[in-house]
Each structure stands twice: as C-alpha cells, then as structure tokens.
Design a protein around this motif. Structure first.
Motif, mmCIF file in Angstrom:
data_model
loop_
_atom_site.group_PDB
_atom_site.id
_atom_site.type_symbol
_atom_site.label_atom_id
_atom_site.label_comp_id
_atom_site.label_asym_id
_atom_site.label_seq_id
_atom_site.Cartn_x
_atom_site.Cartn_y
_atom_site.Cartn_z
ATOM 1 N N ARG A 15 0.846 -1.195 0.000
ATOM 2 C CA ARG A 15 0.000 0.000 0.000
ATOM 3 C C ARG A 15 0.883 1.248 0.000
ATOM 4 N NH1 ARG A 15 -2.589 -4.024 2.273
ATOM 5 N NH2 ARG A 15 -4.808 -4.296 1.875
ATOM 6 N N VAL A 16 0.587 2.148 -0.939
ATOM 7 C CA VAL A 16 1.423 3.329 -1.130
ATOM 8 C C VAL A 16 0.534 4.573 -1.123
ATOM 9 C CG1 VAL A 16 3.009 4.500 -2.700
ATOM 10 C CG2 VAL A 16 3.042 1.991 -2.540
ATOM 11 N N ASP A 17 0.909 5.555 -0.330
ATOM 12 C CA ASP A 17 0.246 6.860 -0.332
ATOM 13 C C ASP A 17 1.210 7.806 -1.040
ATOM 14 O OD1 ASP A 17 -1.053 9.233 0.136
ATOM 15 O OD2 ASP A 17 -1.346 8.884 2.270
ATOM 16 N N TRP A 18 0.922 8.137 -2.282
ATOM 17 C CA TRP A 18 1.846 8.880 -3.141
ATOM 18 C C TRP A 18 1.346 10.307 -3.334
ATOM 19 C CZ3 TRP A 18 2.798 7.374 -8.962
ATOM 20 C CH2 TRP A 18 3.853 8.132 -9.473
ATOM 21 N N HIS A 19 2.069 11.269 -2.753
ATOM 22 C CA HIS A 19 1.823 12.686 -3.016
ATOM 23 C C HIS A 19 2.432 12.938 -4.395
ATOM 24 C CE1 HIS A 19 1.293 16.962 -1.836
ATOM 25 N NE2 HIS A 19 2.221 17.097 -2.765
ATOM 26 N N LEU A 20 1.608 12.790 -5.394
ATOM 27 C CA LEU A 20 2.043 12.735 -6.782
ATOM 28 C C LEU A 20 2.599 14.054 -7.298
ATOM 29 C CD1 LEU A 20 1.965 10.882 -9.326
ATOM 30 C CD2 LEU A 20 -0.323 11.782 -9.729
#
Length: 150
Positions: A15-20
């Motif tokens: 699971r990745v929370d990416w501030h794109l």
C-alpha cells in the motif's frame, strides 16, 4: 484487468500513499502548506514511465493512492494510470476539474483497476475559478457511468 486476489494474498499487497504532485489549479485556504508554498512546482515529478516501472519492479501488487495537488495535472497522468492499471490498483483524490482529462481517463483506464476516486467539491474555490458545479456533476456522471467507484 485487475487481478483477483485470495485472502492469503492480501498481506502481499504493497500500500502506497503517493503525493504525486504539488500542481493544483485550486488555491484553497485550508490546503496543505507545502502545496501553497510550491504551487505548480513540478520539480519532483518523475517521468510517468519510470514511475510505473518502479512500481512494477517491486514484484508485488501495489494499492496506490495518488493525491497532491491535483493528480490530473501531473504530466501524462492518464497514461500513468493506464500503465499502473495493468498490474496494480489505484485510488485518486481529485477536484474533478479537468474535464477533458477525466473523459480520457474514463475511456482509457479499466474501471476494475480503480479502487476509489475521492471527488472533492471545494465549492468556494470552484466558484472563484469559474468551474461550475454542473461541470463537477458531469465529470462525476462520466466516471460513475463507466463503473468507477467514485
């Protein structure tokens, strides 16, 4: 097409929370301070093909939450999502203001690879930017009609 997973596979998901991106076309008073400081700064944005490859190189199925800024302003965002959707699951936080890109996204990205689209109205900023609620609703309907979980 998204892979069907057994319950034993659930622990294998990364699971990745990416501030794109810090790019955003809205300037909400309550936004994250880093976005207000670095508005439309694309300095840390990787090439979309390299980003997709990096997730593939983990050799795991990833569940990727993309936020920002406004993810649809990330260069080649639709193409990025299409590449990620081949193997991974995606989630997106968006203001649904990018009409043409949302239509393109709905046509190109398989809905069964998208786990969630969180659509934030931001009514005051939407009005200030001359983005109508009707546009928001039309973009919502485009995604909902294409079976995206919005």
């Amino acid at each position: 097409m998204a892979k069907r997973m057994r319950s034993s596979d659930l622990n294998d998901i990364l699971r990745v929370d990416w501030h794109l991106t810090n790019r955003c076309n809205f300037f909400c008073d309550y936004c994250h301070p880093q976005i207000k400081r670095a508005l439309n700064d694309g300095a840390l944005e990787p090439d979309y093909r390299l980003a997709a490859k990096a997730f593939d190189d983990t050799n795991r199925i990833c569940d990727i939450l993309m936020s920002g800024g406004e993810p649809f302003l990330f260069p080649n965002f639709v193409q990025l999502c299409a590449l990620l959707a081949k193997r991974h699951h995606i989630r997106i936080n968006t203001n649904l203001s990018q009409n043409k890109l949302i239509q393109q996204f709905a046509a190109v990205v398989p809905a069964d690879s998208v786990r969630e689209i969180v659509a934030a109205l931001h009514i005051e900023e939407r009005q200030r930017q001359n983005h109508t609620v009707e546009d928001f609703l039309e973009n919502y309907r485009t995604l909902a009609t294409a079976n995206f979980p919005i």
